[in-house]
Design a protein around this motif. Structure first.
Motif, PDB file in Angstrom:
ATOM      1  N   GLY A  61       0.814  -1.216   0.000  1.00 51.94           N
ATOM      2  CA  GLY A  61       0.000   0.000   0.000  1.00 51.94           C
ATOM      3  C   GLY A  61       0.842   1.259   0.000  1.00 51.94           C
ATOM      4  O   GLY A  61       0.574   2.205  -0.756  1.00 51.94           O
ATOM      5  N   SER A  62       1.873   1.283   0.839  1.00 54.60           N
ATOM      6  CA  SER A  62       2.755   2.452   0.891  1.00 54.60           C
ATOM      7  C   SER A  62       3.501   2.650  -0.423  1.00 54.60           C
ATOM      8  O   SER A  62       3.647   3.779  -0.907  1.00 54.60           O
ATOM      9  CB  SER A  62       3.750   2.322   2.046  1.00 54.60           C
ATOM     10  OG  SER A  62       3.083   2.473   3.277  1.00 54.60           O
ATOM     11  N   MET A  63       3.955   1.557  -1.025  1.00 56.01           N
ATOM     12  CA  MET A  63       4.657   1.658  -2.310  1.00 56.01           C
ATOM     13  C   MET A  63       3.730   2.175  -3.398  1.00 56.01           C
ATOM     14  O   MET A  63       4.126   3.017  -4.213  1.00 56.01           O
ATOM     15  CB  MET A  63       5.236   0.294  -2.702  1.00 56.01           C
ATOM     16  CG  MET A  63       6.383  -0.175  -1.834  1.00 56.01           C
ATOM     17  SD  MET A  63       6.886  -1.856  -2.328  1.00 56.01           S
ATOM     18  CE  MET A  63       7.765  -2.392  -0.872  1.00 56.01           C
ATOM     19  N   LEU A  64       2.499   1.687  -3.421  1.00 58.84           N
ATOM     20  CA  LEU A  64       1.537   2.155  -4.427  1.00 58.84           C
ATOM     21  C   LEU A  64       1.213   3.629  -4.228  1.00 58.84           C
ATOM     22  O   LEU A  64       1.159   4.399  -5.191  1.00 58.84           O
ATOM     23  CB  LEU A  64       0.249   1.318  -4.364  1.00 58.84           C
ATOM     24  CG  LEU A  64       0.356  -0.139  -4.782  1.00 58.84           C
ATOM     25  CD1 LEU A  64      -0.981  -0.849  -4.593  1.00 58.84           C
ATOM     26  CD2 LEU A  64       0.839  -0.276  -6.219  1.00 58.84           C
ATOM     27  N   GLU A  65       0.992   4.007  -2.977  1.00 54.45           N
ATOM     28  CA  GLU A  65       0.701   5.413  -2.673  1.00 54.45           C
ATOM     29  C   GLU A  65       1.869   6.313  -3.070  1.00 54.45           C
ATOM     30  O   GLU A  65       1.682   7.377  -3.658  1.00 54.45           O
ATOM     31  CB  GLU A  65       0.401   5.546  -1.179  1.00 54.45           C
ATOM     32  CG  GLU A  65      -0.316   6.811  -0.818  1.00 54.45           C
ATOM     33  CD  GLU A  65      -0.772   6.799   0.629  1.00 54.45           C
ATOM     34  OE1 GLU A  65       0.100   6.897   1.532  1.00 54.45           O
ATOM     35  OE2 GLU A  65      -1.983   6.687   0.857  1.00 54.45           O
ATOM     36  N   ASP A  66       3.100   5.872  -2.775  1.00 52.53           N
ATOM     37  CA  ASP A  66       4.294   6.643  -3.136  1.00 52.53           C
ATOM     38  C   ASP A  66       4.428   6.837  -4.641  1.00 52.53           C
ATOM     39  O   ASP A  66       5.012   7.822  -5.094  1.00 52.53           O
ATOM     40  CB  ASP A  66       5.560   5.975  -2.594  1.00 52.53           C
ATOM     41  CG  ASP A  66       5.696   6.075  -1.092  1.00 52.53           C
ATOM     42  OD1 ASP A  66       4.937   6.845  -0.458  1.00 52.53           O
ATOM     43  OD2 ASP A  66       6.554   5.361  -0.530  1.00 52.53           O
ATOM     44  N   LYS A  67       3.904   5.891  -5.403  1.00 46.19           N
ATOM     45  CA  LYS A  67       3.987   5.974  -6.864  1.00 46.19           C
ATOM     46  C   LYS A  67       2.786   6.675  -7.490  1.00 46.19           C
ATOM     47  O   LYS A  67       2.666   6.743  -8.702  1.00 46.19           O
ATOM     48  CB  LYS A  67       4.141   4.572  -7.469  1.00 46.19           C
ATOM     49  CG  LYS A  67       5.485   3.950  -7.183  1.00 46.19           C
ATOM     50  CD  LYS A  67       6.589   4.699  -7.890  1.00 46.19           C
ATOM     51  CE  LYS A  67       7.919   3.999  -7.739  1.00 46.19           C
ATOM     52  NZ  LYS A  67       8.961   4.665  -8.506  1.00 46.19           N
ATOM     53  N   GLY A  68       1.880   7.179  -6.661  1.00 47.93           N
ATOM     54  CA  GLY A  68       0.793   7.986  -7.183  1.00 47.93           C
ATOM     55  C   GLY A  68      -0.535   7.290  -7.405  1.00 47.93           C
ATOM     56  O   GLY A  68      -1.424   7.861  -8.035  1.00 47.93           O
ATOM     57  N   CYS A  69      -0.699   6.080  -6.923  1.00 46.83           N
ATOM     58  CA  CYS A  69      -2.006   5.417  -7.062  1.00 46.83           C
ATOM     59  C   CYS A  69      -3.027   6.183  -6.227  1.00 46.83           C
ATOM     60  O   CYS A  69      -2.798   6.444  -5.049  1.00 46.83           O
ATOM     61  CB  CYS A  69      -1.924   3.965  -6.612  1.00 46.83           C
ATOM     62  SG  CYS A  69      -1.038   2.919  -7.769  1.00 46.83           S
ATOM     63  N   PRO A  70      -4.162   6.535  -6.825  1.00 46.26           N
ATOM     64  CA  PRO A  70      -5.098   7.427  -6.146  1.00 46.26           C
ATOM     65  C   PRO A  70      -5.955   6.800  -5.043  1.00 46.26           C
ATOM     66  O   PRO A  70      -6.372   7.494  -4.134  1.00 46.26           O
ATOM     67  CB  PRO A  70      -5.989   7.925  -7.283  1.00 46.26           C
ATOM     68  CG  PRO A  70      -5.918   6.872  -8.324  1.00 46.26           C
ATOM     69  CD  PRO A  70      -4.559   6.270  -8.210  1.00 46.26           C
ATOM     70  N   HIS A  71      -6.222   5.505  -5.107  1.00 46.94           N
ATOM     71  CA  HIS A  71      -7.138   4.887  -4.143  1.00 46.94           C
ATOM     72  C   HIS A  71      -6.478   3.685  -3.478  1.00 46.94           C
ATOM     73  O   HIS A  71      -6.532   2.567  -4.002  1.00 46.94           O
ATOM     74  CB  HIS A  71      -8.435   4.455  -4.823  1.00 46.94           C
ATOM     75  CG  HIS A  71      -9.118   5.546  -5.573  1.00 46.94           C
ATOM     76  ND1 HIS A  71      -9.665   6.650  -4.942  1.00 46.94           N
ATOM     77  CD2 HIS A  71      -9.333   5.722  -6.894  1.00 46.94           C
ATOM     78  CE1 HIS A  71     -10.194   7.440  -5.847  1.00 46.94           C
ATOM     79  NE2 HIS A  71      -9.990   6.916  -7.041  1.00 46.94           N
ATOM     80  N   VAL A  72      -5.860   3.926  -2.333  1.00 49.16           N
ATOM     81  CA  VAL A  72      -5.181   2.865  -1.580  1.00 49.16           C
ATOM     82  C   VAL A  72      -5.683   2.908  -0.142  1.00 49.16           C
ATOM     83  O   VAL A  72      -5.665   3.960   0.503  1.00 49.16           O
ATOM     84  CB  VAL A  72      -3.645   3.058  -1.595  1.00 49.16           C
ATOM     85  CG1 VAL A  72      -2.957   1.988  -0.754  1.00 49.16           C
ATOM     86  CG2 VAL A  72      -3.103   3.048  -3.023  1.00 49.16           C
ATOM     87  N   ILE A  73      -6.103   1.769   0.342  1.00 53.16           N
ATOM     88  CA  ILE A  73      -6.482   1.612   1.746  1.00 53.16           C
ATOM     89  C   ILE A  73      -5.502   0.625   2.347  1.00 53.16           C
ATOM     90  O   ILE A  73      -5.354  -0.492   1.847  1.00 53.16           O
ATOM     91  CB  ILE A  73      -7.923   1.082   1.890  1.00 53.16           C
ATOM     92  CG1 ILE A  73      -8.921   2.083   1.324  1.00 53.16           C
ATOM     93  CG2 ILE A  73      -8.238   0.748   3.345  1.00 53.16           C
ATOM     94  CD1 ILE A  73     -10.355   1.570   1.253  1.00 53.16           C
ATOM     95  N   GLY A  74      -4.798   1.025   3.413  1.00 53.27           N
ATOM     96  CA  GLY A  74      -3.839   0.154   4.080  1.00 53.27           C
ATOM     97  C   GLY A  74      -2.410   0.472   3.688  1.00 53.27           C
ATOM     98  O   GLY A  74      -1.946   0.072   2.626  1.00 53.27           O
ATOM     99  N   THR A  75      -1.740   1.247   4.522  1.00 51.36           N
ATOM    100  CA  THR A  75      -0.336   1.623   4.311  1.00 51.36           C
ATOM    101  C   THR A  75       0.416   1.412   5.618  1.00 51.36           C
ATOM    102  O   THR A  75      -0.196   1.143   6.653  1.00 51.36           O
ATOM    103  CB  THR A  75      -0.227   3.095   3.884  1.00 51.36           C
ATOM    104  OG1 THR A  75      -0.759   3.905   4.932  1.00 51.36           O
ATOM    105  CG2 THR A  75      -0.954   3.363   2.570  1.00 51.36           C
ATOM    106  N   MET A  76       1.707   1.599   5.604  1.00 48.79           N
ATOM    107  CA  MET A  76       2.482   1.452   6.839  1.00 48.79           C
ATOM    108  C   MET A  76       2.030   2.451   7.907  1.00 48.79           C
ATOM    109  O   MET A  76       1.822   2.066   9.049  1.00 48.79           O
ATOM    110  CB  MET A  76       3.990   1.562   6.565  1.00 48.79           C
ATOM    111  CG  MET A  76       4.552   0.374   5.797  1.00 48.79           C
ATOM    112  SD  MET A  76       4.338  -1.218   6.615  1.00 48.79           S
ATOM    113  CE  MET A  76       5.642  -1.119   7.832  1.00 48.79           C
TER     114      MET A  76
END
Length: 186
Positions: A61-76
């Motif tokens: 989740g954190s990697m996806l969010e860092d790369k700009g994915c707009p809809h992520v639930i669940g990160t570090m």
């Protein structure tokens, strides 16, 4: 959960998870990218940062969010785990496809493999916790084999194994969408 279109990866039944390697994981993600725009997908990355084996979801989740994915639930920083899963997913719009991502325990021969499916995964099943099934599509990473105490198996899972599998999942997703439709952050 609402499903907009069928995703055809191979002739296997759509409700069954298929064991695969990283190459087939990439094909699965490419099919997702051909079927949906990135803004039509919510990635639900299940797990906690408090257990090595169960950190796979939040790492992805954190990697996806860092790369700009707009809809992520669940990160570090904000995990989606057994304590808050129902609350975190209740507001997902019906028009979004949900891709659930989680770690799991499995047979020793499957450690290091991915289980992909058109259909939901059952979070916390290997540790005996009852949570609702989630996902129109799912990616599970077999990070360790179960022991007498499944929580202990997750706690003693190799961090290197989890980091490598997390990166492989995030890279497969980002690469698939980069090639077909979007420009995530560098």
């Amino acid at each position: 959960m609402y499903r907009r279109e069928a995703l055809h990866v191979d002739s296997s039944p759509t409700a069954e998870a298929r064991r695969c390697d990283e190459k087939k994981l990439r094909v699965f993600c490419q099919q997702l990218a051909k079927t949906y725009r990135l803004d039509q997908i919510v990635f639900v990355c299940i797990g906690t940062d408090r257990s090595t084996g169960d950190a796979l979801g939040p790492l992805v989740g954190s990697m996806l969010e860092d790369k700009g994915c707009p809809h992520v639930i669940g990160t570090m920083p904000a995990p989606c785990d057994a304590t808050n899963l129902k609350l975190r997913v209740q507001d997902i719009p019906e028009d979004k496809a949900v891709v659930a991502i989680d770690a799991c325990l499995g047979q020793l021969v499957n450690v290091g493999c991915y289980l992909i499916a058109e259909g939901p995964l059952q979070p916390a099943e290997s540790v005996g916790v009852e949570l609702p099934a989630i996902g129109d599509y799912s990616i599970a990473a077999v990070v360790n084999e179960p022991g007498v105490k499944p929580y202990w198996s997750l706690q003693t899972t190799s961090l290197h194994q989890v980091m490598c599998m997390s990166k492989a999942i995030a890279d497969a997703i980002i690469d698939a969408f980069e090639k077909t439709q979007c420009n995530p952050k560098s």
